[in-house]
Design an enzyme around this catalytic site. Sequence first.
Site, PDB file in Angstrom:
ATOM      1  N   ASP A   1       0.847  -1.191   0.000  1.00  0.00           N
ATOM      2  CA  ASP A   1       0.000   0.000   0.000  1.00  0.00           C
ATOM      3  C   ASP A   1       0.887   1.247   0.000  1.00  0.00           C
ATOM      4  OD1 ASP A   1      -3.234   0.493   0.942  1.00  0.00           O
ATOM      5  OD2 ASP A   1      -1.851   2.191   1.065  1.00  0.00           O
TER       6      ASP A   1
ATOM      7  N   HIS B   1     -10.220  -5.046  -3.799  1.00  0.00           N
ATOM      8  CA  HIS B   1      -8.900  -5.363  -3.234  1.00  0.00           C
ATOM      9  C   HIS B   1      -9.069  -5.781  -1.791  1.00  0.00           C
ATOM     10  CE1 HIS B   1      -9.787  -1.092  -2.690  1.00  0.00           C
ATOM     11  NE2 HIS B   1      -9.144  -1.178  -1.536  1.00  0.00           N
ATOM     12  N   LEU B   2      -8.153  -6.627  -1.355  1.00  0.00           N
ATOM     13  CA  LEU B   2      -8.169  -7.130   0.010  1.00  0.00           C
ATOM     14  C   LEU B   2      -6.909  -6.635   0.713  1.00  0.00           C
ATOM     15  CD1 LEU B   2      -9.113 -10.705   1.085  1.00  0.00           C
ATOM     16  CD2 LEU B   2      -7.019  -9.689   1.918  1.00  0.00           C
TER      17      LEU B   2
HETATM   18  P1  5GP Z   1      -9.767   1.302   0.248  1.00  0.00           P
HETATM   19  O1  5GP Z   1      -9.909   2.543   1.075  1.00  0.00           O
HETATM   20  O2  5GP Z   1     -10.426   1.489  -1.109  1.00  0.00           O
HETATM   21  O3  5GP Z   1     -10.183   0.049   0.928  1.00  0.00           O
HETATM   22  O4  5GP Z   1      -8.211   1.113   0.022  1.00  0.00           O
HETATM   23  C1  5GP Z   1      -7.510   1.725  -1.015  1.00  0.00           C
HETATM   24  C2  5GP Z   1      -6.050   1.641  -0.648  1.00  0.00           C
HETATM   25  O5  5GP Z   1      -5.292   1.860  -1.810  1.00  0.00           O
HETATM   26  C3  5GP Z   1      -5.629   2.700   0.379  1.00  0.00           C
HETATM   27  O6  5GP Z   1      -5.066   2.062   1.519  1.00  0.00           O
HETATM   28  C4  5GP Z   1      -4.600   3.534  -0.385  1.00  0.00           C
HETATM   29  O7  5GP Z   1      -3.526   3.945   0.421  1.00  0.00           O
HETATM   30  C5  5GP Z   1      -4.148   2.596  -1.480  1.00  0.00           C
HETATM   31  N1  5GP Z   1      -3.740   3.237  -2.703  1.00  0.00           N
HETATM   32  C6  5GP Z   1      -4.387   4.246  -3.371  1.00  0.00           C
HETATM   33  N2  5GP Z   1      -3.716   4.581  -4.492  1.00  0.00           N
HETATM   34  C7  5GP Z   1      -2.631   3.761  -4.536  1.00  0.00           C
HETATM   35  C8  5GP Z   1      -1.553   3.629  -5.467  1.00  0.00           C
HETATM   36  O8  5GP Z   1      -1.467   4.327  -6.481  1.00  0.00           O
HETATM   37  N3  5GP Z   1      -0.622   2.683  -5.195  1.00  0.00           N
HETATM   38  C9  5GP Z   1      -0.682   1.894  -4.072  1.00  0.00           C
HETATM   39  N4  5GP Z   1       0.296   0.984  -3.892  1.00  0.00           N
HETATM   40  N5  5GP Z   1      -1.684   1.986  -3.186  1.00  0.00           N
HETATM   41  C10 5GP Z   1      -2.643   2.907  -3.408  1.00  0.00           C
END
Ligand code: 5GP
Length: 113
Positions: free
Chosen positions: A30, A99-100
């Site tokens: 992340d 995503h998990l």
């Molecule tokens: P959600 O909030 O949708 O469950 O999690 C999305 C996750 O994706 C967040 O923890 C955020 O930090 C991560 N994330 C967002 N954009 C990127 C990116 O461009 N690269 C990576 N490696 N992680 C990302």
Amino acid sequence: MADCVFCRIVAGELPARVVYSDDEFLAIRDINPVAPTHVLVIPRAHVARVSELAPGDAPMLGRLLEVARRVAESEGLARGYRLVINDGPMGGQTVDHLHLHVLGGRQMTWPPG
Ligand code: 5GP
Ligand code: ZN
């Protein structure tokens, strides 16, 4: 999905720190980790969210969990870890590509935020 950040990472258009890869999934660190280990397991095929899945997706979900288990093992999380899937606005989902989260390396607490 040209405007999806995880589709762009899967396509190699954006960089990522890959910890696992196979024909169906990519696991990446992340970009904004909230634990010493914070890995995202991402299906290569675009699916927006878990609530949009169908009963026929159950085998894919099983394989997703198995990849998460393998990642946790390779990250040395033998004392335990947390798996999280956020769904939609109320679930705190910010990237609309399934995503998990594999979170570990510190004591997790309950209830989650
Ligand atoms: P959600 O909030 O949708 O469950 O999690 C999305 C996750 O994706 C967040 O923890 C955020 O930090 C991560 N994330 C967002 N954009 C990127 C990116 O461009 N690269 C990576 N490696 N992680 C990302
Ligand atoms: Zn996508």
